[in-house]
Design a protein around this motif. Sequence first.
Motif, short mmCIF file in Angstrom:
data_model
loop_
_atom_site.label_atom_id
_atom_site.label_comp_id
_atom_site.label_asym_id
_atom_site.label_seq_id
_atom_site.Cartn_x
_atom_site.Cartn_y
_atom_site.Cartn_z
N LEU A 1 -0.93 0.32 -3.87
CA LEU A 1 -1.55 -0.69 -3.00
C LEU A 1 -0.53 -1.73 -2.55
CD1 LEU A 1 -5.05 -1.55 -4.46
CD2 LEU A 1 -4.50 -0.45 -2.32
N LYS B 1 2.77 0.60 -0.86
CA LYS B 1 2.55 1.49 0.28
C LYS B 1 1.67 0.89 1.37
CE LYS B 1 4.37 4.88 -2.24
NZ LYS B 1 5.78 5.15 -2.18
N THR B 2 1.09 -0.22 1.09
CA THR B 2 0.26 -0.87 2.11
C THR B 2 0.65 -2.34 2.17
OG1 THR B 2 -1.47 -1.49 0.57
CG2 THR B 2 -1.69 0.66 1.60
N PRO B 3 0.49 -2.93 3.33
CA PRO B 3 0.89 -4.34 3.46
C PRO B 3 -0.12 -5.30 2.85
CG PRO B 3 0.11 -3.51 5.56
CD PRO B 3 0.07 -2.35 4.60
N LEU B 4 -0.51 -5.07 1.63
CA LEU B 4 -1.50 -5.91 1.00
C LEU B 4 -0.80 -7.08 0.32
CD1 LEU B 4 -4.60 -5.76 0.36
CD2 LEU B 4 -3.94 -4.87 -1.86
N LYS C 1 8.64 0.64 6.37
CA LYS C 1 8.00 -0.31 5.46
C LYS C 1 8.24 -1.74 5.90
CE LYS C 1 7.56 2.17 1.13
NZ LYS C 1 7.82 2.13 -0.32
N SER D 1 5.97 -2.33 8.81
CA SER D 1 4.58 -2.46 8.39
C SER D 1 4.32 -3.72 7.58
CB SER D 1 4.16 -1.27 7.53
OG SER D 1 4.75 -0.10 7.98
N GLY D 2 5.37 -4.42 7.23
CA GLY D 2 5.17 -5.66 6.49
C GLY D 2 5.04 -5.47 4.99
N ILE D 3 5.43 -4.30 4.51
CA ILE D 3 5.40 -4.10 3.06
C ILE D 3 6.66 -4.71 2.44
CG2 ILE D 3 5.41 -2.38 1.23
CD1 ILE D 3 3.89 -0.55 3.25
N ALA E 1 -0.44 1.53 9.07
CA ALA E 1 0.73 2.15 8.46
C ALA E 1 0.31 3.32 7.59
CB ALA E 1 1.48 1.12 7.63
N ILE F 1 2.23 5.02 5.46
CA ILE F 1 3.45 5.24 4.68
C ILE F 1 3.18 6.31 3.65
CG2 ILE F 1 5.16 4.16 3.20
CD1 ILE F 1 5.17 3.09 6.03
N GLU F 2 2.07 6.14 3.00
CA GLU F 2 1.68 7.19 2.07
C GLU F 2 0.17 7.33 2.17
OE1 GLU F 2 1.89 7.58 -2.58
OE2 GLU F 2 3.84 7.55 -1.64
N ALA G 1 -3.01 5.77 -0.47
CA ALA G 1 -2.35 4.90 -1.44
C ALA G 1 -3.37 4.13 -2.28
CB ALA G 1 -1.43 3.93 -0.73
N GLY G 2 -4.52 3.82 -1.68
CA GLY G 2 -5.48 3.01 -2.42
C GLY G 2 -6.64 3.81 -3.00
N VAL H 1 -8.19 -1.77 2.85
CA VAL H 1 -6.77 -1.90 2.58
C VAL H 1 -5.99 -1.87 3.88
CG1 VAL H 1 -4.78 -0.74 1.56
CG2 VAL H 1 -6.87 -0.99 0.25
#
Lengths: 265, 629
Positions: free
Chosen positions: A101, A104-107, B76, B79-81, B97, B99-100, B103-104, B121
């Motif tokens: 989370l 891999k996600t912009p959380l 990444k 995408s702002g990660i 994004a 990316i994977e 992921a959640g 997410v």
Amino acid sequence: MVDLLRAHSEYYSNIYKNRELIWILAKRDLAARYKGSVLGFLWTFLNPLLLMLTYSLVFRNLSRFEIPDYSLFVLQGVLIWQAFSACVNEGSFSLLAAGGLVTKTPLPPEVIPFKVVLAQCMNLLLAFCVYAVFAIFIYKRIPYTLLALPLIFVFLALFFVYLASVLSVLSALYRDIQQLVGNILTILFFATPVVYSFDDMAPNIQNLLLMNPVAQVFRITSDVIFWGRMPHGSAIFISFACLLFLQVFAVFVTAWFRRRLAERI
Amino acid sequence: MIQTSAAISVENLWKSFTYLSRGSETLKETFLSWLRRGSSGSKSRELYNGLSFSIQSGEVVAFLGKNGSGKSTLLKLISGIYWPDRGEIRVNGKLSALIELGAGFHPEFSGRENVFIYGQVLGMPRKKMAEIVQDIIEFSELGDFIDQPVKVYSSGMYMRLAFSVAVMIDPDILVIDEILSVGDFSFARKCMAKMNEFKAMGKTICLVSHDLQTVQSWATRAIVLHLGRVVFDGPPEEAVRFYLGLEKAAPVSSVGIAVPQLETPSLFSRDLLGLWQDRFLTSFMKPIDFDLDVVGREKAWVIVASSANDLLPFGYSHLKLSDLLAKFEESFHQGEIFQIRICILKDGEGLSQLKNLLNGFCTHHRLKLADLQFHTFEHLGSASVLLPAQCVFYSLDWVSTSQVFSTIEYRFTSSSSVKIEHIALWGEHDFLELPRGEQSFRLQCDSCRVPLSFKRTSCSIPMTIKQVVDSSPLDSSQTFFKVVVLSDFALSSSSLALVLRSLQDFCSRLSASDREALEFLFWGDPIAEAALSPENSSSCVAWGDSLIFSANKTVFVTLNQHDIFLKVEEALRNRGITLIGGSRLDKCLSEEQMAVELEQSFRDAFSSQGNEVMFEAKFVSAFNDRRNG
């Protein structure tokens, strides 16, 4: 340096923007906890009962504390302690556990400890039903201060969440934190009036306990929930000072490490 | 909202990663580094230094590059990660994004529940999610499985669900990392159709893919990343070709010079290396020339020249930069990338010309010259020049060669991870008389524990003395004098001046008829040639650190070794030969050894038949010097 004002607004706006997600994730955590177990949700009630049984049996025979309705006292202490230690434990591990989370996600990372603590607080709320049943039907001990219970819960939730936030970030950066947390929790359990009462302690021990903010928090909760009296000023002052400090520290740490967090997990 | 301006703009992006020795930093290390005032023990590697590009809305941009070239990290960052260290990344529009995938996802929950969570997410509000959840489920074609926990899903189903969520939330910008081929054939086709729909709708797509077919047919633009830099930016077909050229290249050294922003198409910089070995050094020189094997490192090449002159077009080296650049250009047009690292050990002459030459080349090809490192010899020990595993040494004169060797050996053996097994020289050292019939021999050097081997190679220019003589035979009937100037390739201008002056002195003492009859032999030293040839269309043999004798009426010019010179002079006088001219440098050598050596040489030379005897005295001076302290 981090601009604290901007850091605060960023922190809380991230929480606000993701409030639905926090709620969903917390529910998911809660549901996932007992998913697949036979008794399922019943464990929420069974766990504290079993603990209460153990502690009250052990400490009633071992200790010389003269606390009326000792089992009930132990129950409230243990319930809150459980929530506390779970928040600290899971909280410090939360960013690492969330893995994908965050990486891999912009959380925003601050969301994660919030959902952990929210789940724990919901759990605590449910577990308190057990306490309510015991207090009302068995011990008939319902002090008027229980009206302040929602306030207590809010206070605890905030205390837990900031603590978890700080620990989550630090332990994502330094894996030693997790080792430390386990040990400190064990020490803290005995240095906190969970199974004993603060007032029963000798003055020199009381002075020592005054240095432990967690002990002060438990003084407040036991005063309000069990003893039915106004908490002592020193306890309130220390607890709130600690809460304020934790809040600022959590925001600071999150802002300070935000840029490097995702790649370090 | 799709904006008409750039959908994504990356400006002067800097990003470095900290590599931790044990996967993560411990508190102890942090405290220690605080104590050491910021000198943290962890290493950081710069992935991007000053990357810039922008992507217009509606473009489908593919990022190509080898593993580790920074493609995924770039996505990444977009995408702002991850966060950039410096510079700015602006994204206009809603970005989704991938990316994977998944992921959640939580394995215990049903597909439907996870759709909600995943949508959140990815930034979808719950209400909107509720509206499109049915579309997502339909798109995923999971049917009844949607209410099963995802832990029972096959990996294909898992991906399908995640992909469905990601594309159905209707982003403006889609960032995809390597996940275009999702699920079975029909679903993959459906995904492609959806992607094409996106493309047609004018949405911006950034993807990383190694599926070159897809990139070529589908992307509208491709950016090739190499070592964290944009090395190609243009039409996908050309980019793919460029990228394939890159793939073929040999592994690149891990040592690099910080490279400033390069313009498109950009390729000149960092390490010359791998490619030269593969592409043209092999055709240019024999592979056997490069024999410095270092265990435990990637292979790489560094060109070390003792002076800039050696690389200049009029330089006397057999490895001229102009030739290399010509080869370079050739390969450049074939879409390959080159990296050059040149280390010049001596500063001084030719440096500015070399710089101009390189600049000219780069300007011509619209390249930016990254960094030309000039290490003076003194810096060699401390510079990282020698860290690449394989080094090419050439055009080093004796003294510096041996010094370089000891330096290399010191540097390599002091770092425990590297071992030198063998150092090979080639080229001018053929002038050393090799034992007859042998193609190579080993020279033991006391302070250098690495065996040095010298190989006779045919690709270096002036070949052996014998060959020189053979190619321009001395003919006493027509030639009154032969002047043989021998200098080594790294002849410095000061020593050259001495040679020239002594030659002039010599000539001035000749009678007019003699002067006319005098034939200069020039070889190998174009500067000397330029200085002497206009009126004397002859050639000159240049070779230093050696003594060349033509037994009868001959001029001897020797460089570098005054003591030797004196000894030679004396020896010659004893035999009725007058020595004219000479030069000296300050380097001295162990006399006893040289005396023995010389005496033997002279005896051999003068006892042989004919008057065109040439021989050389080997100077093991450098080694002797060092042996004596």
